[in-house]
Write a protein that holds these residues in place. Structure first.
Motif, PDB file in Angstrom:
ATOM      1  N   ARG A 198       0.826  -1.203   0.000  1.00 15.64           N
ATOM      2  CA  ARG A 198       0.000   0.000   0.000  1.00 15.64           C
ATOM      3  C   ARG A 198       0.865   1.259   0.000  1.00 15.64           C
ATOM      4  N   ASP A 199       0.341   2.321  -0.613  1.00  9.02           N
ATOM      5  CA  ASP A 199       1.075   3.590  -0.571  1.00  9.02           C
ATOM      6  C   ASP A 199       0.110   4.764  -0.709  1.00  9.02           C
ATOM      7  N   ILE A 200       0.610   5.930  -0.361  1.00  7.48           N
ATOM      8  CA  ILE A 200      -0.158   7.178  -0.520  1.00  7.48           C
ATOM      9  C   ILE A 200       0.837   8.325  -0.596  1.00  7.48           C
ATOM     10  N   GLU A 201       0.438   9.387  -1.296  1.00  9.13           N
ATOM     11  CA  GLU A 201       1.256  10.593  -1.378  1.00  9.13           C
ATOM     12  C   GLU A 201       0.356  11.819  -1.276  1.00  9.13           C
ATOM     13  N   PHE A 202       0.753  12.764  -0.452  1.00 12.16           N
ATOM     14  CA  PHE A 202       0.045  14.034  -0.337  1.00 12.16           C
ATOM     15  C   PHE A 202       0.977  15.163  -0.767  1.00 12.16           C
ATOM     16  N   ILE A 246       2.085  19.360   7.047  1.00 17.06           N
ATOM     17  CA  ILE A 246       2.534  17.981   6.874  1.00 17.06           C
ATOM     18  C   ILE A 246       2.399  17.197   8.177  1.00 17.06           C
ATOM     19  N   ALA A 247       2.738  17.843   9.293  1.00  9.98           N
ATOM     20  CA  ALA A 247       2.661  17.152  10.579  1.00  9.98           C
ATOM     21  C   ALA A 247       1.225  16.741  10.897  1.00  9.98           C
ATOM     22  N   ASN A 248       0.276  17.643  10.663  1.00 11.06           N
ATOM     23  CA  ASN A 248      -1.123  17.319  10.931  1.00 11.06           C
ATOM     24  C   ASN A 248      -1.650  16.249   9.977  1.00 11.06           C
ATOM     25  N   ILE A 249      -1.267  16.347   8.710  1.00 12.15           N
ATOM     26  CA  ILE A 249      -1.710  15.351   7.734  1.00 12.15           C
ATOM     27  C   ILE A 249      -1.155  13.977   8.083  1.00 12.15           C
ATOM     28  N   GLN A 250       0.123  13.927   8.461  1.00  5.64           N
ATOM     29  CA  GLN A 250       0.717  12.641   8.828  1.00  5.64           C
ATOM     30  C   GLN A 250       0.028  12.041  10.049  1.00  5.64           C
ATOM     31  N   THR A 305      10.649  18.813   1.113  1.00  7.25           N
ATOM     32  CA  THR A 305      10.329  20.236   1.173  1.00  7.25           C
ATOM     33  C   THR A 305      10.227  20.794  -0.245  1.00  7.25           C
ATOM     34  N   PRO A 306       9.633  21.976  -0.420  1.00  4.97           N
ATOM     35  CA  PRO A 306       9.464  22.549  -1.758  1.00  4.97           C
ATOM     36  C   PRO A 306      10.777  22.609  -2.527  1.00  4.97           C
ATOM     37  N   ASP A 333       6.873  23.546  -6.126  1.00  5.64           N
ATOM     38  CA  ASP A 333       7.108  24.224  -4.854  1.00  5.64           C
ATOM     39  C   ASP A 333       6.271  23.668  -3.716  1.00  5.64           C
ATOM     40  N   LYS A 334       5.759  22.456  -3.844  1.00  5.43           N
ATOM     41  CA  LYS A 334       4.909  21.877  -2.801  1.00  5.43           C
ATOM     42  C   LYS A 334       5.709  21.010  -1.822  1.00  5.43           C
TER      43      LYS A 334
END
Length: 296
Positions: free
Chosen positions: A80-84, A100-104, A256-257, A265-266
């Protein structure tokens, strides 16, 4: 009359959801001598030998025995994998909510951990069916739940399963039946009564699992959702040594961007996990008992 511009207050507090730890954790700690490296397929050797025969004292030698060598082939099957990709302006304009911290954190607590439990328990159910372990649909009530428990425990003991290793994974509804079935013992002057059930007889541990993580089948197309034909697993009584659960590969990284040309730049958060659960066939057949409520 001038139009008033009311100030907006944007809190940095993210509403936390109830986070429940991985319930199947101890299943991943069994059979430490079985290592899965160099591939996703594992061959486990099986060796059977014949027994004694009567000795002939006047004979010229010993009776001939026989042995047979075979393999059980096991395959890890859950990759399984995912990317944000997170725009820096989204981070700024949501006052760090979309960070990123909250999403993780939210991904781990609401997706990754629940899915690992869902996969593991449903795969044990599938493996138990495959090897011919006890899988029943008996309707459990406060009147018969202890008799059912005793019967399963007796069968395992007859088969030589070490009961002090056996664990039970149960839904809250099953746990309620246990509490209702036990005779309440009141002590004079007691102000508190604790009916929580952590162990019964020789069973080493009882783990209460949210019922949503104890379905017979799941759809893993987008996240993890119960299959439309899934039944409800009420309990799994199992010797963890009768199965192997492993996370072979786990990868988490944040870029990092400017570090990923695809996303310019994301910020980029990537997460991948490759795991599997499988039975040791002969042990699972006698070292596992499951009760389910089938889908009507």
């Amino acid at each position: 009359m001038a139009e008033l511009k009311y100030a907006e207050i944007f809190s940095q507090h993210l509403i936390d959801l109830y986070a429940i730890e991985l319930k199947s954790n101890s299943l991943f700690a069994s059979n430490n001598d079985i290592q899965i490296t160099g591939g996703k397929q594992l061959k486990l050797p099986k060796l059977s030998v014949s027994g004694y025969k009567d000795h002939n004292r006047s004979g010229m030698g010993f009776n001939t025995g026989s042995y047979e060598n075979d393999y059980e082939v096991k395959i890890l099957d859950h990759d399984r994998d995912i990317e944000f990709s997170v725009d820096p302006l989204d981070v700024d304009e949501t006052n760090m909510t979309v960070s990123i911290a909250n999403i993780q954190k939210r991904f781990e607590t609401t997706q990754a951990i629940p899915e690992l439990d869902c996969y593991t328990f449903s795969k044990i159910y599938t493996e138990a069916n495959r090897v011919g372990a006890v899988v029943e649909t008996t309707e459990l009530t406060a009147a018969n739940v202890l008799a059912d428990f005793d019967a399963k425990l007796q069968a395992m003991e007859d088969a030589g399963v070490p009961l002090d290793r056996v664990e039970m994974y149960v839904t809250p509804a099953y746990n309620t039946l246990l509490k209702q079935a036990f005779t309440r013992q009141y002590q004079n002057g007691a102000s508190n009564i604790d009916r929580r059930v952590h162990a019964i007889d020789d069973i080493g541990k009882i783990i209460i699992v949210p019922s949503g993580r104890m379905k017979t089948a799941y759809n893993f197309t987008n996240g993890c959702t119960p299959d439309e034909n899934a039944g409800q697993i009420n309990y799994i009584m199992i010797d963890p040594e009768a199965q192997v659960s492993r996370v072979k590969y786990s990868y988490i990284n944040v870029f990092t961007p400017g570090h990923d040309s695809r996303t310019a730049d994301k910020y980029v958060y990537q997460n991948r996990r490759f795991n599997g659960t499988f039975a040791l066939d002969a042990l699972m057949k006698v070292g596992c008992a499951i009760n389910i409520t089938a889908k009507e």
